[in-house]
Design a protein around this motif. Structure first.
Motif, PDB file in Angstrom:
ATOM      1  N   ARG A 145       0.831  -1.206   0.000  1.00  0.00           N
ATOM      2  CA  ARG A 145       0.000   0.000   0.000  1.00  0.00           C
ATOM      3  C   ARG A 145       0.867   1.258   0.000  1.00  0.00           C
ATOM      4  O   ARG A 145       0.590   2.217  -0.727  1.00  0.00           O
ATOM      5  CB  ARG A 145      -0.923   0.007   1.229  1.00  0.00           C
ATOM      6  CG  ARG A 145      -1.938   1.137   1.215  1.00  0.00           C
ATOM      7  CD  ARG A 145      -2.591   1.327   2.558  1.00  0.00           C
ATOM      8  NE  ARG A 145      -1.637   1.816   3.545  1.00  0.00           N
ATOM      9  CZ  ARG A 145      -1.231   3.087   3.612  1.00  0.00           C
ATOM     10  NH1 ARG A 145      -1.667   3.974   2.754  1.00  0.00           N
ATOM     11  NH2 ARG A 145      -0.370   3.460   4.547  1.00  0.00           N
ATOM     12  N   ARG A 146       1.933   1.249   0.794  1.00  0.00           N
ATOM     13  CA  ARG A 146       2.817   2.417   0.865  1.00  0.00           C
ATOM     14  C   ARG A 146       3.569   2.627  -0.451  1.00  0.00           C
ATOM     15  O   ARG A 146       3.769   3.774  -0.883  1.00  0.00           O
ATOM     16  CB  ARG A 146       3.807   2.265   2.020  1.00  0.00           C
ATOM     17  CG  ARG A 146       3.157   2.301   3.389  1.00  0.00           C
ATOM     18  CD  ARG A 146       4.211   2.431   4.479  1.00  0.00           C
ATOM     19  NE  ARG A 146       3.637   2.241   5.806  1.00  0.00           N
ATOM     20  CZ  ARG A 146       4.318   2.375   6.935  1.00  0.00           C
ATOM     21  NH1 ARG A 146       5.612   2.699   6.893  1.00  0.00           N
ATOM     22  NH2 ARG A 146       3.738   2.175   8.097  1.00  0.00           N
ATOM     23  N   LEU A 147       3.977   1.534  -1.078  1.00  0.00           N
ATOM     24  CA  LEU A 147       4.632   1.660  -2.384  1.00  0.00           C
ATOM     25  C   LEU A 147       3.698   2.320  -3.392  1.00  0.00           C
ATOM     26  O   LEU A 147       4.079   3.247  -4.104  1.00  0.00           O
ATOM     27  CB  LEU A 147       5.055   0.277  -2.899  1.00  0.00           C
ATOM     28  CG  LEU A 147       6.246  -0.385  -2.214  1.00  0.00           C
ATOM     29  CD1 LEU A 147       6.391  -1.823  -2.713  1.00  0.00           C
ATOM     30  CD2 LEU A 147       7.534   0.386  -2.478  1.00  0.00           C
ATOM     31  N   ARG A 148       2.475   1.815  -3.458  1.00  0.00           N
ATOM     32  CA  ARG A 148       1.523   2.352  -4.435  1.00  0.00           C
ATOM     33  C   ARG A 148       1.150   3.793  -4.113  1.00  0.00           C
ATOM     34  O   ARG A 148       0.923   4.607  -5.021  1.00  0.00           O
ATOM     35  CB  ARG A 148       0.258   1.484  -4.487  1.00  0.00           C
ATOM     36  CG  ARG A 148       0.464   0.008  -4.878  1.00  0.00           C
ATOM     37  CD  ARG A 148       1.367  -0.154  -6.067  1.00  0.00           C
ATOM     38  NE  ARG A 148       1.415  -1.530  -6.557  1.00  0.00           N
ATOM     39  CZ  ARG A 148       2.498  -2.109  -7.021  1.00  0.00           C
ATOM     40  NH1 ARG A 148       3.643  -1.446  -7.040  1.00  0.00           N
ATOM     41  NH2 ARG A 148       2.461  -3.349  -7.474  1.00  0.00           N
ATOM     42  N   SER A 149       1.111   4.137  -2.824  1.00  0.00           N
ATOM     43  CA  SER A 149       0.739   5.502  -2.454  1.00  0.00           C
ATOM     44  C   SER A 149       1.798   6.520  -2.880  1.00  0.00           C
ATOM     45  O   SER A 149       1.487   7.694  -3.062  1.00  0.00           O
ATOM     46  CB  SER A 149       0.512   5.604  -0.935  1.00  0.00           C
ATOM     47  OG  SER A 149       1.730   5.459  -0.230  1.00  0.00           O
ATOM     48  N   ARG A 150       3.038   6.075  -3.058  1.00  0.00           N
ATOM     49  CA  ARG A 150       4.070   6.983  -3.547  1.00  0.00           C
ATOM     50  C   ARG A 150       4.321   6.776  -5.045  1.00  0.00           C
ATOM     51  O   ARG A 150       5.378   7.109  -5.563  1.00  0.00           O
ATOM     52  CB  ARG A 150       5.365   6.822  -2.740  1.00  0.00           C
ATOM     53  CG  ARG A 150       6.073   5.482  -2.855  1.00  0.00           C
ATOM     54  CD  ARG A 150       7.198   5.387  -1.822  1.00  0.00           C
ATOM     55  NE  ARG A 150       8.111   4.276  -2.071  1.00  0.00           N
ATOM     56  CZ  ARG A 150       8.997   3.821  -1.198  1.00  0.00           C
ATOM     57  NH1 ARG A 150       9.071   4.385   0.001  1.00  0.00           N
ATOM     58  NH2 ARG A 150       9.802   2.826  -1.489  1.00  0.00           N
ATOM     59  N   GLN A 151       3.322   6.207  -5.706  1.00  0.00           N
ATOM     60  CA  GLN A 151       3.341   6.025  -7.159  1.00  0.00           C
ATOM     61  C   GLN A 151       4.465   5.092  -7.625  1.00  0.00           C
ATOM     62  O   GLN A 151       5.010   5.242  -8.720  1.00  0.00           O
ATOM     63  CB  GLN A 151       3.461   7.383  -7.871  1.00  0.00           C
ATOM     64  CG  GLN A 151       2.372   8.375  -7.503  1.00  0.00           C
ATOM     65  CD  GLN A 151       0.970   7.834  -7.821  1.00  0.00           C
ATOM     66  OE1 GLN A 151       0.672   7.503  -8.955  1.00  0.00           O
ATOM     67  NE2 GLN A 151       0.115   7.728  -6.811  1.00  0.00           N
ATOM     68  N   ASP A 152       4.788   4.132  -6.799  1.00  0.00           N
ATOM     69  CA  ASP A 152       5.754   3.100  -7.166  1.00  0.00           C
ATOM     70  C   ASP A 152       4.966   1.884  -7.643  1.00  0.00           C
ATOM     71  O   ASP A 152       4.307   1.205  -6.866  1.00  0.00           O
ATOM     72  CB  ASP A 152       6.619   2.722  -5.957  1.00  0.00           C
ATOM     73  CG  ASP A 152       7.725   1.731  -6.315  1.00  0.00           C
ATOM     74  OD1 ASP A 152       7.569   0.987  -7.302  1.00  0.00           O
ATOM     75  OD2 ASP A 152       8.730   1.688  -5.580  1.00  0.00           O
ATOM     76  N   TRP A 153       5.050   1.587  -8.948  1.00  0.00           N
ATOM     77  CA  TRP A 153       4.253   0.516  -9.556  1.00  0.00           C
ATOM     78  C   TRP A 153       5.099  -0.712  -9.877  1.00  0.00           C
ATOM     79  O   TRP A 153       4.765  -1.499 -10.751  1.00  0.00           O
ATOM     80  CB  TRP A 153       3.534   1.039 -10.799  1.00  0.00           C
ATOM     81  CG  TRP A 153       2.672   2.210 -10.456  1.00  0.00           C
ATOM     82  CD1 TRP A 153       2.960   3.528 -10.664  1.00  0.00           C
ATOM     83  CD2 TRP A 153       1.408   2.185  -9.784  1.00  0.00           C
ATOM     84  NE1 TRP A 153       1.945   4.318 -10.174  1.00  0.00           N
ATOM     85  CE2 TRP A 153       0.985   3.524  -9.625  1.00  0.00           C
ATOM     86  CE3 TRP A 153       0.604   1.156  -9.301  1.00  0.00           C
ATOM     87  CZ2 TRP A 153      -0.204   3.862  -9.015  1.00  0.00           C
ATOM     88  CZ3 TRP A 153      -0.590   1.492  -8.678  1.00  0.00           C
ATOM     89  CH2 TRP A 153      -0.982   2.820  -8.546  1.00  0.00           C
ATOM     90  N   THR A 154       6.193  -0.887  -9.150  1.00  0.00           N
ATOM     91  CA  THR A 154       7.013  -2.087  -9.301  1.00  0.00           C
ATOM     92  C   THR A 154       6.150  -3.332  -9.083  1.00  0.00           C
ATOM     93  O   THR A 154       5.391  -3.389  -8.115  1.00  0.00           O
ATOM     94  CB  THR A 154       8.158  -2.089  -8.271  1.00  0.00           C
ATOM     95  OG1 THR A 154       8.924  -0.891  -8.408  1.00  0.00           O
ATOM     96  CG2 THR A 154       9.058  -3.299  -8.463  1.00  0.00           C
ATOM     97  N   PRO A 155       6.247  -4.332  -9.948  1.00  0.00           N
ATOM     98  CA  PRO A 155       5.440  -5.548  -9.756  1.00  0.00           C
ATOM     99  C   PRO A 155       5.686  -6.187  -8.393  1.00  0.00           C
ATOM    100  O   PRO A 155       6.830  -6.300  -7.946  1.00  0.00           O
ATOM    101  CB  PRO A 155       5.921  -6.470 -10.886  1.00  0.00           C
ATOM    102  CG  PRO A 155       6.400  -5.533 -11.953  1.00  0.00           C
ATOM    103  CD  PRO A 155       7.017  -4.378 -11.215  1.00  0.00           C
ATOM    104  N   VAL A 156       4.602  -6.588  -7.738  1.00  0.00           N
ATOM    105  CA  VAL A 156       4.666  -7.215  -6.418  1.00  0.00           C
ATOM    106  C   VAL A 156       4.024  -8.597  -6.483  1.00  0.00           C
ATOM    107  O   VAL A 156       2.884  -8.744  -6.928  1.00  0.00           O
ATOM    108  CB  VAL A 156       3.944  -6.355  -5.357  1.00  0.00           C
ATOM    109  CG1 VAL A 156       3.814  -7.131  -4.045  1.00  0.00           C
ATOM    110  CG2 VAL A 156       4.688  -5.046  -5.128  1.00  0.00           C
TER     111      VAL A 156
END
Length: 240
Positions: free
Chosen positions: A83-94
């Motif tokens: 959630r924190r990654l996506r909130s900072r616009q980091d779209w690295t595959p998870v």
């Protein structure tokens, strides 16, 4: 378990720097070492972190091509890391990796922007295959540059989506699902077919995964989501 990217030498050839850096976030050393071993053998560089906070810092510093993320971490849930990654616009595959097999946990991970979900115990070879599949999707291009359906326009080579000329941020899997549907306007695509085409495997158990990603797409596309039609009991289609 943090540190610099690792590599190994096999047959006199240095491996581990060809396919990119994968960040493995796992606090069980035996599992982390197993995952790292198979990824390095396949040509990836690997960093292992044992906590969510360390993972977020490493992801920001090293920009991995993918994350393998355990849900049960000592300091926070893996879903919170995502959630924190996506909130900072980091779209690295998870890719989520966990012993918890409850459907609600799988769906929560996907709803927060995860691209795939692997349950322990798992096959290391399958895990590597899933990583390679999501990276192929992330880097793939198609011959047709622009697709337009209804209010939605997708720029395939740049992997960008616009609704009424406004940009929409999608995960790798969300983009590939949308691109697949937009490339077949008017055609009904079954959930099983979508799993095979987008995720790379067929599974009756996993069809709910498709529904979650469709729901996420609709939420992000706003007014543009009207083009996605549900065909009850079958799947989905896109119509202008």
């Amino acid at each position: 378990m943090s540190g610099m990217p690792e590599s190994v030498e096999e047959g006199g050839q240095l491996t581990g720097y060809d396919r990119g850096l994968v960040l493995v976030v796992e606090d069980e050393w035996v599992i982390a070492d197993l995952v790292r071993t198979y990824l390095v053998r396949d040509g990836f560089t690997v960093i292992v972190e044992a906590t969510g906070e360390a993972a977020l810092a490493t992801a920001h510093r090293h920009r991995p091509v993918a994350l393998i993320l355990d849900i049960m971490l000592p300091d926070m849930e893996g879903t919170e890391v995502c959630r924190r990654l996506r909130s900072r616009q980091d779209w690295t595959p998870v890719l989520f990796l966990t012993a918890r097999d409850e459907e609600v946990d799988r769906l929560l991970g996907l709803e927060l922007g995860g691209d795939d979900y692997i349950t322990k115990p798992f096959s290391p070879r399958e895990l590597v295959a899933r990583v390679r599949a999501v990276l192929r999707r992330a880097s793939g291009t198609v011959a047709e540059d622009i697709r337009c359906v209804g209010l939605v326009k997708s720029d395939m080579p740049r992997r960008r989506v616009f609704v009424e000329d406004g940009p929409v941020e999608l995960t790798v899997t969300e983009f590939d699902l949308l691109a697949y549907l937009m490339g077949r306007p008017g055609r009904v695509c079954t959930r099983s077919d979508l799993l095979a085409a987008v995720w790379g495997y067929r599974s009756d158990v996993g069809v709910r995964t498709v529904d979650v990603h469709i729901a996420q797409l609709r939420a992000k596309l706003g007014r543009g989501a009207r083009m996605i039609r549900t065909v009850r009991g079958v799947g989905y289609s896109v119509e202008g």
